[in-house]
Design a protein around this motif. Sequence first.
Motif, PDB file in Angstrom:
ATOM      1  N   ASP A  50      -3.455  -2.394   6.261  1.00 29.30           N
ATOM      2  CA  ASP A  50      -2.707  -1.113   6.125  1.00 29.30           C
ATOM      3  C   ASP A  50      -2.030  -1.155   4.687  1.00 29.30           C
ATOM      4  O   ASP A  50      -1.589  -2.625   4.315  1.00 29.30           O
ATOM      5  CB  ASP A  50      -1.763   0.192   6.550  1.00 29.30           C
ATOM      6  CG  ASP A  50      -1.344  -0.726   7.670  1.00 29.30           C
ATOM      7  OD1 ASP A  50      -0.749  -1.905   6.719  1.00 29.30           O
ATOM      8  OD2 ASP A  50      -0.826  -0.300   8.916  1.00 29.30           O
ATOM      9  N   VAL A  51      -0.971  -0.981   3.895  1.00 37.39           N
ATOM     10  CA  VAL A  51      -0.201  -0.894   2.889  1.00 37.39           C
ATOM     11  C   VAL A  51       0.852  -1.770   3.373  1.00 37.39           C
ATOM     12  O   VAL A  51       1.170  -2.579   2.826  1.00 37.39           O
ATOM     13  CB  VAL A  51       0.254   0.362   2.338  1.00 37.39           C
ATOM     14  CG1 VAL A  51       1.735  -0.166   1.185  1.00 37.39           C
ATOM     15  CG2 VAL A  51      -0.618   1.387   1.683  1.00 37.39           C
ATOM     16  N   LYS A  52       1.435  -1.674   4.814  1.00 36.05           N
ATOM     17  CA  LYS A  52       2.771  -2.770   5.637  1.00 36.05           C
ATOM     18  C   LYS A  52       1.804  -3.703   5.471  1.00 36.05           C
ATOM     19  O   LYS A  52       2.787  -5.196   5.083  1.00 36.05           O
ATOM     20  CB  LYS A  52       3.064  -2.329   6.372  1.00 36.05           C
ATOM     21  CG  LYS A  52       3.903  -3.013   7.026  1.00 36.05           C
ATOM     22  CD  LYS A  52       4.663  -2.097   9.090  1.00 36.05           C
ATOM     23  CE  LYS A  52       5.294  -2.780   9.148  1.00 36.05           C
ATOM     24  NZ  LYS A  52       6.147  -2.468  10.500  1.00 36.05           N
ATOM     25  N   GLY A  53       0.816  -4.176   5.574  1.00 35.42           N
ATOM     26  CA  GLY A  53      -0.042  -5.127   6.160  1.00 35.42           C
ATOM     27  C   GLY A  53      -0.500  -6.190   4.544  1.00 35.42           C
ATOM     28  O   GLY A  53       0.016  -7.016   4.549  1.00 35.42           O
ATOM     29  N   PHE A  54      -0.730  -4.870   4.020  1.00 36.88           N
ATOM     30  CA  PHE A  54      -0.897  -5.723   2.486  1.00 36.88           C
ATOM     31  C   PHE A  54       0.034  -6.385   1.824  1.00 36.88           C
ATOM     32  O   PHE A  54      -0.088  -7.324   1.716  1.00 36.88           O
ATOM     33  CB  PHE A  54      -2.178  -4.474   1.239  1.00 36.88           C
ATOM     34  CG  PHE A  54      -2.289  -4.793   0.393  1.00 36.88           C
ATOM     35  CD1 PHE A  54      -3.120  -5.234  -0.213  1.00 36.88           C
ATOM     36  CD2 PHE A  54      -0.782  -5.216  -0.419  1.00 36.88           C
ATOM     37  CE1 PHE A  54      -3.533  -5.924  -1.076  1.00 36.88           C
ATOM     38  CE2 PHE A  54      -0.985  -5.826  -1.794  1.00 36.88           C
ATOM     39  CZ  PHE A  54      -2.401  -6.306  -1.936  1.00 36.88           C
ATOM     40  N   THR A  55       1.473  -5.779   2.007  1.00 35.37           N
ATOM     41  CA  THR A  55       2.504  -6.577   1.562  1.00 35.37           C
ATOM     42  C   THR A  55       2.900  -8.040   2.002  1.00 35.37           C
ATOM     43  O   THR A  55       3.398  -8.682   1.276  1.00 35.37           O
ATOM     44  CB  THR A  55       3.975  -5.313   1.897  1.00 35.37           C
ATOM     45  OG1 THR A  55       3.244  -3.798   1.488  1.00 35.37           O
ATOM     46  CG2 THR A  55       5.094  -6.211   0.812  1.00 35.37           C
ATOM     47  N   LYS A  56       3.086  -7.920   3.156  1.00 37.15           N
ATOM     48  CA  LYS A  56       3.303  -9.214   3.464  1.00 37.15           C
ATOM     49  C   LYS A  56       2.081  -9.898   3.936  1.00 37.15           C
ATOM     50  O   LYS A  56       2.398 -11.412   3.242  1.00 37.15           O
ATOM     51  CB  LYS A  56       3.110  -9.357   5.701  1.00 37.15           C
ATOM     52  CG  LYS A  56       4.505  -7.995   5.524  1.00 37.15           C
ATOM     53  CD  LYS A  56       3.781  -8.037   7.435  1.00 37.15           C
ATOM     54  CE  LYS A  56       5.275  -7.284   8.498  1.00 37.15           C
ATOM     55  NZ  LYS A  56       5.026  -7.355  10.049  1.00 37.15           N
TER      56      LYS A  56
END
Length: 336
Positions: A278-284
């Motif tokens: 998801d977006v949170k994981g993509f940022t990491k």
Amino acid sequence: MAASYADIVRGLLRPRFIILAVLTIFTFTTYTRMKESNYRARVKAVYQCPIPDNGRSPAGSLVTIKDRLIRSELQHQRHVAQRGIFLEQSGFGSWGFNVWPTDKDSLNWWGYFPPSFNCPHDLQRVGRYNDGGKWMCGMSVLENLDPSKKCVIYSMGVYDDSSWEAEMMDRTHCEVWAFDGSVEDVAGDAKGNPKMHFSKVFIGNEDRVDAKGSVWKTLPTIMKENGHEWIDVLKADIEGYEYQTLDGLMDAYQRSHLPFSQLQVQLHLASGPDMTPDVKGFTKFKRWFERLEKMHMRPFMSELNLVAHLLTPSEGFICSEYSFINIAGNHRLLHA
């Protein structure tokens, strides 16, 4: 009356035309050399990663390995800049950003991190078809290595497939150190090979024994125990633990450079709490991937793992193979 071809040739051979032609060629050549010199200076000044001098490349090309590396580095920098621009255009950082769009003009997760570097040697896929094979840079360099030269391969995670390890030992004189705390030994043709050294150990970001009694060790600890200062090929297929393992390695070598020539790694999403799709994981993931790039690792090949997709089609393409070359250090892929 129109001038004949002979008249035109005689006119071009007049002294003033010859002098003008010589000056034009000289000016263009000087400009080209100055431009190439500026490119090299910029790469070295910005990245401070030594690219050693050497002779001709093995294939007899007029382009040296050093020139190939510099050209690829400039290409990589363009890719990095384009990534930032496209992420901004796609709304990265806003609530509307989607890492799995379905329209044809958008990129999905893996599309933001394409191979951006050219292997300066031959490129070969080693291991079985489908899951298990790896894209190797400079396989011929390892195959033609003098037997008196040490060649070290570390393989983190073997489970039930050691086809890559078996082929590497069959085609080169390299020795393989394999680590996997979930199995008792390597599988297939690799088992029993005198060049294979197996340890029932997990590789992680700290030395410990977990609640189940499994032994975990960091890569620097393993290397010290084995008396190794450099690894020719590091392979990691450790089901989501690659992030924390390589983070620990980057922490240990943040004042230097990573101690291996190339990295073969299988990257997973949704395998742990850190890299959810998801977006949170993509940022990491973006932060982790760019940290690897800052440590002078350059992706030269990637391949979606379709087996993972077939096993869990509802989760999408959550697994991809990546191959990186280390452009720091003085290893054989930079000057072979």
